[in-house]
Design an enzyme around this catalytic site. Structure first.
Site, PDB file in Angstrom:
ATOM      1  N   ALA A  60      32.512  35.622  40.554  1.00 55.76           N
ATOM      2  CA  ALA A  60      32.405  34.603  39.502  1.00 55.76           C
ATOM      3  C   ALA A  60      31.144  33.748  39.689  1.00 55.76           C
ATOM      4  O   ALA A  60      30.738  33.504  40.837  1.00 55.76           O
ATOM      5  CB  ALA A  60      33.644  33.709  39.538  1.00 55.76           C
ATOM      6  N   GLY A  93      29.760  35.743  37.407  1.00 60.15           N
ATOM      7  CA  GLY A  93      29.637  37.122  36.937  1.00 60.15           C
ATOM      8  C   GLY A  93      28.230  37.669  36.774  1.00 60.15           C
ATOM      9  O   GLY A  93      28.044  38.691  36.130  1.00 60.15           O
ATOM     10  N   GLY A  94      27.238  37.018  37.399  1.00 60.45           N
ATOM     11  CA  GLY A  94      25.863  37.534  37.293  1.00 60.45           C
ATOM     12  C   GLY A  94      25.737  38.947  37.847  1.00 60.45           C
ATOM     13  O   GLY A  94      25.143  39.831  37.227  1.00 60.45           O
ATOM     14  N   ASP A 115      37.565  37.671  42.712  1.00 68.03           N
ATOM     15  CA  ASP A 115      37.262  36.257  42.964  1.00 68.03           C
ATOM     16  C   ASP A 115      38.530  35.464  42.714  1.00 68.03           C
ATOM     17  O   ASP A 115      39.413  35.903  41.954  1.00 68.03           O
ATOM     18  CB  ASP A 115      36.120  35.765  42.039  1.00 68.03           C
ATOM     19  CG  ASP A 115      35.381  34.553  42.620  1.00 68.03           C
ATOM     20  OD1 ASP A 115      36.028  33.514  42.877  1.00 68.03           O
ATOM     21  OD2 ASP A 115      34.153  34.652  42.811  1.00 68.03           O
ATOM     22  N   ASP A 173      28.941  38.572  47.322  1.00 60.84           N
ATOM     23  CA  ASP A 173      28.159  37.328  47.273  1.00 60.84           C
ATOM     24  C   ASP A 173      29.111  36.160  47.563  1.00 60.84           C
ATOM     25  O   ASP A 173      28.881  35.035  47.142  1.00 60.84           O
ATOM     26  CB  ASP A 173      27.520  37.205  45.871  1.00 60.84           C
ATOM     27  CG  ASP A 173      26.344  36.224  45.832  1.00 60.84           C
ATOM     28  OD1 ASP A 173      25.739  35.969  46.890  1.00 60.84           O
ATOM     29  OD2 ASP A 173      26.039  35.720  44.729  1.00 60.84           O
ATOM     30  N   LYS A 216      25.345  33.883  53.844  1.00 63.64           N
ATOM     31  CA  LYS A 216      24.949  32.512  53.483  1.00 63.64           C
ATOM     32  C   LYS A 216      25.110  31.610  54.704  1.00 63.64           C
ATOM     33  O   LYS A 216      26.123  31.682  55.380  1.00 63.64           O
ATOM     34  CB  LYS A 216      25.834  32.010  52.331  1.00 63.64           C
ATOM     35  CG  LYS A 216      25.645  32.815  51.038  1.00 63.64           C
ATOM     36  CD  LYS A 216      26.713  32.467  50.023  1.00 63.64           C
ATOM     37  CE  LYS A 216      26.717  33.428  48.858  1.00 63.64           C
ATOM     38  NZ  LYS A 216      25.714  33.133  47.837  1.00 63.64           N
TER      39      LYS A 216
HETATM   40  C1  LIG Z   1      27.605  32.240  44.849  1.00 66.86           C
HETATM   41  S1  LIG Z   1      29.055  32.474  43.968  1.00 66.86           S
HETATM   42  C2  LIG Z   1      28.875  34.116  43.413  1.00 66.86           C
HETATM   43  C3  LIG Z   1      27.931  34.286  42.269  1.00 66.86           C
HETATM   44  C4  LIG Z   1      28.024  35.638  41.644  1.00 66.86           C
HETATM   45  N1  LIG Z   1      27.553  36.693  42.540  1.00 66.86           N
HETATM   46  C5  LIG Z   1      27.234  35.721  40.368  1.00 66.86           C
HETATM   47  O1  LIG Z   1      26.314  36.542  40.288  1.00 66.86           O
HETATM   48  O2  LIG Z   1      27.541  34.994  39.424  1.00 66.86           O
HETATM   49  C6  LIG Z   1      30.237  32.638  45.233  1.00 66.86           C
HETATM   50  C7  LIG Z   1      31.614  32.973  44.762  1.00 66.86           C
HETATM   51  O3  LIG Z   1      32.400  33.253  45.903  1.00 66.86           O
HETATM   52  C8  LIG Z   1      33.736  32.942  45.543  1.00 66.86           C
HETATM   53  N2  LIG Z   1      34.596  32.936  46.708  1.00 66.86           N
HETATM   54  C9  LIG Z   1      34.656  32.038  47.713  1.00 66.86           C
HETATM   55  N3  LIG Z   1      35.618  32.409  48.602  1.00 66.86           N
HETATM   56  C10 LIG Z   1      36.157  33.560  48.125  1.00 66.86           C
HETATM   57  C11 LIG Z   1      37.157  34.448  48.585  1.00 66.86           C
HETATM   58  N4  LIG Z   1      37.814  34.226  49.723  1.00 66.86           N
HETATM   59  N5  LIG Z   1      37.420  35.555  47.855  1.00 66.86           N
HETATM   60  C12 LIG Z   1      36.758  35.808  46.720  1.00 66.86           C
HETATM   61  N6  LIG Z   1      35.792  35.005  46.229  1.00 66.86           N
HETATM   62  C13 LIG Z   1      35.496  33.895  46.932  1.00 66.86           C
HETATM   63  C14 LIG Z   1      33.606  31.636  44.801  1.00 66.86           C
HETATM   64  O4  LIG Z   1      34.747  31.407  43.991  1.00 66.86           O
HETATM   65  C15 LIG Z   1      32.321  31.873  43.994  1.00 66.86           C
HETATM   66  O5  LIG Z   1      32.641  32.315  42.706  1.00 66.86           O
END
Ligand SMILES: C[S@@+](CC[C@H](N)C(=O)[O-])C[C@H]1O[C@@H](n2cnc3c(N)ncnc32)[C@H](O)[C@@H]1O
Length: 280
Positions: free
Chosen positions: A155, A157-158, A174, A212, A241
């Site tokens: 999320a 969603g990029g 997510d 990500d 990260k």
């Molecule tokens: C940097 S954002 C991702 C952006 C995404 N790659 C995009 O292109 O839009 C990081 C995401 O990691 C998710 N996240 C954090 N902990 C998580 C977990 N345990 N399982 C799944 N998603 C997780 C967050 O909800 C967030 O949406």
């Protein structure tokens, strides 16, 4: 590796080149060249090879006059999907008005490791997709139509958008929902759960695992190892990260995974990207 001096972003070392994950670009055969004039500097570079990228720092006006006497290089923004160029490229800068530092070879296929894409400002809900594009461009491989992908931490969603654009099937994982426009794309499905609750041994095999997720690198290391050990994945692209202090130990453990490598992308922030391919 000892650093004897800094020249802007360029770390100078008397030691041989070593893999350096955080470096966007490493100059692998640097040499100092005394140059009496602008013409002599351009001649010296042209005598070595055709293609040179300039690293700006000091003496930029003089460097511009030298650049004007070199073959013109003006890379256009890349239109993804496309592979990184394979043409020979070197790097140079001016340490002093009469002293070039030039390396005919470098690790990046791009000038100063910087790559620009023709961006889509409408479709993707975040700019994070540029990391995925850059990783695939550098790797010279991307999901093919019909291939199966898991996108962990998807999320808004990029990345999922970018994968769906390629015609691959993607399950986005997510705890937060995808942007509605991405969730509706053909080939996209959503699993509202934690990436860490999946048991790779009981998941259907996938061609690609993308992550990500915001998580401690040590936690991601355990997750990635579990997927590799389960033998359920062909390729992995995973962002590491770092919040606050860099976890160098985890980064080194990622780099030590056979078939893997860790790179710092131009579109990464305080992040590294782990790339892994089965049987490589
Ligand atoms: C940097 S954002 C991702 C952006 C995404 N790659 C995009 O292109 O839009 C990081 C995401 O990691 C998710 N996240 C954090 N902990 C998580 C977990 N345990 N399982 C799944 N998603 C997780 C967050 O909800 C967030 O949406």
């Amino acid at each position: 590796m000892a650093v004897s001096a800094w020249h802007g972003l360029l770390a100078l070392s008397p030691d041989p080149p070593v893999p350096a994950a955080w470096a966007l670009n490493s100059w692998t055969a640097p040499r100092e060249i005394p140059v009496a004039s602008i013409g002599a500097a351009a001649d010296a570079l042209r005598a070595i090879q055709r293609n040179w990228g300039y690293l700006p720092f000091d003496h930029n006006s003089r460097a511009a006059l030298i650049t004007a006497r070199l073959p013109h290089l003006a890379p256009k923004p890349l239109r993804f999907p496309c592979a990184a160029p394979t043409s020979h490229l070197g790097a140079w800068t001016l340490l002093a008005p009469d002293r070039l530092l030039a390396s005919p070879t470098q690790t990046s296929p791009f000038i100063n490791g910087e790559v620009a894409f023709v961006e889509d400002r409408v479709g993707p809900p975040s700019r994070a997709y540029l990391k995925l594009w850059e990783a695939c461009t550098l790797w010279r491989v991307w999901p093919k139509p019909g291939e199966t992908c898991l996108d962990l931490g998807a999320a808004p969603g990029g990345w999922t958008w970018a994968i769906a654009q390629l015609g691959a099937r993607v399950a986005a994982v997510d705890k937060a929902p995808l942007a509605p426009g991405v969730a509706r794309l053909p080939g996209v499905s959503m699993r509202l759960e934690s990436a860490f609750s999946l048991d790779p041994a009981h998941e259907a095999p996938v061609d690609w695992l993308f992550s990500d997720v915001i998580a401690y690198p040590s936690r991601l290391l355990t997750l990635v190892r579990a997927w590799i050990e389960a033998g359920r994945v062909g390729r992995i692209v995973c962002t590491l990260k770092f919040q606050g202090a860099t976890d160098h130990e985890a980064a080194e453990s990622f780099a030590a995974i056979p078939g893997g490598r860790v790179v710092h992308l131009f579109h990464n922030k305080h992040e590294l990207t782990f790339l892994w391919a089965k049987g490589k």
